[in-house]
Design a protein around this motif. Sequence first.
Motif, short mmCIF file in Angstrom:
data_model
loop_
_atom_site.label_atom_id
_atom_site.label_comp_id
_atom_site.label_asym_id
_atom_site.label_seq_id
_atom_site.Cartn_x
_atom_site.Cartn_y
_atom_site.Cartn_z
N LEU A 193 2.79 0.39 0.91
CA LEU A 193 2.99 -0.48 1.44
C LEU A 193 1.74 -1.66 1.62
O LEU A 193 1.18 -2.82 1.69
N VAL A 194 0.93 -0.30 2.91
CA VAL A 194 -0.27 -0.26 2.71
C VAL A 194 -1.00 -1.51 1.70
O VAL A 194 -2.17 -2.19 2.25
N SER A 195 -1.41 -0.68 1.06
CA SER A 195 -1.73 -0.68 -0.30
C SER A 195 -1.38 -1.94 -1.10
O SER A 195 -2.75 -2.38 -1.56
N ALA A 196 -0.46 -2.05 -1.01
CA ALA A 196 0.39 -3.04 -1.72
C ALA A 196 -0.80 -4.85 -0.55
O ALA A 196 -0.84 -5.93 -1.21
N VAL A 229 4.66 -5.65 -5.59
CA VAL A 229 2.99 -4.94 -5.57
C VAL A 229 3.85 -2.97 -5.44
O VAL A 229 3.34 -3.15 -6.49
N VAL A 230 4.22 -2.71 -4.70
CA VAL A 230 4.78 -1.30 -4.75
C VAL A 230 5.30 -1.32 -5.70
O VAL A 230 5.37 -0.16 -7.00
N ALA A 231 6.72 -2.03 -6.36
CA ALA A 231 7.57 -1.94 -7.42
C ALA A 231 7.55 -1.95 -9.01
O ALA A 231 6.87 -0.79 -9.56
N ALA A 232 5.53 -2.58 -8.74
CA ALA A 232 5.07 -3.17 -10.22
C ALA A 232 3.97 -1.78 -11.11
O ALA A 232 4.09 -1.25 -11.55
N GLU A 275 -13.69 -0.60 -8.38
CA GLU A 275 -13.22 0.21 -8.00
C GLU A 275 -13.48 0.47 -6.53
O GLU A 275 -13.30 1.52 -6.19
N GLU A 276 -14.79 -0.28 -5.97
CA GLU A 276 -14.56 0.40 -4.49
C GLU A 276 -13.63 -0.04 -3.55
O GLU A 276 -12.93 0.90 -3.13
N PHE A 277 -12.52 -1.55 -3.92
CA PHE A 277 -11.32 -1.92 -3.60
C PHE A 277 -10.25 0.27 -3.91
O PHE A 277 -9.67 -0.09 -3.45
N ALA A 278 -10.30 0.32 -5.41
CA ALA A 278 -9.47 1.00 -5.43
C ALA A 278 -9.54 2.68 -4.85
O ALA A 278 -8.41 2.74 -4.37
N HIS A 279 -10.61 2.55 -4.82
CA HIS A 279 -10.82 3.87 -4.38
C HIS A 279 -10.37 3.67 -2.41
O HIS A 279 -9.83 5.36 -1.59
N GLN A 280 -10.50 2.26 -2.03
CA GLN A 280 -10.18 2.85 -0.52
C GLN A 280 -8.77 2.80 -0.28
O GLN A 280 -8.30 3.19 1.15
N LEU A 281 -8.03 2.55 -1.23
CA LEU A 281 -6.42 2.81 -1.34
C LEU A 281 -6.27 4.36 -1.63
O LEU A 281 -5.07 4.33 -1.13
#
Length: 226
Positions: free
Chosen positions: A54-57, A73-76, A42-48
């Motif tokens: 594309l930055v998140s990907a 990754v973005v497409a998925a 969840e920590e990683f998820a919240h950073q996004l």
Amino acid sequence: MAKSHPMAAVMWDMDGTLVDTEPYWIAAEHELVANHGGHWSEEFAHQLVGNPLLVSAQFIIDNSPVSLSPEEVVAALLDRVVAQVTEHVPWRPGALDLLADLRAGGIPCALVTMSWRRLADAVTSAMPGPPFEVVITGEHVENGKPHPEPYLAAAAALGVDPGDCVAIEDSAKGVASAVAAGIPTIAVPHVVPIPPLAGAVQIDTLAGLTTAQLRQLTAGLAARSG
């Protein structure tokens, strides 16, 4: 007494502000990483939250066993989120009512999102009428939030001065983007907290908020920042 804000246009963030899709994104991230043998926190998820896709990907690739390209990754992720939105659009409290009130008052609105156009289309197609004069999406800007480019692009497309507009955002990166563009900003924290920032005022919810109250909030904001 503070002057009334001209409110030449209102610019809306989408994920977390107009629609409660952040849980959809987070679930999609967990699923993608798990499918590649990893664990997502969840920590990683919240950073996004609020990032360009594309930055998140790239962040996901750098912090998991996922070996896809950033575009893959973005497409998925988009496939999963668009499918969920198509099944059910989770509107944020008060968002549609405020948008309708603005539209009834003849105030132009723009959608400024780091999500890509196919998700924005899935959301706006579920709304009555053409809700936005301008739609700026993440794949159509060179610099995403927190850079001011997305909001400056929206203001230019509408032909209005950024300082005469209002932005509504739910993330720190989104608020930073709007404020950097010179737009008085309403911050409505949702999944992640938003640090105080000059040029923005925080409220708990859009529920019950009217155009007149939005003018008062931004007039007061302008008075404090001036």
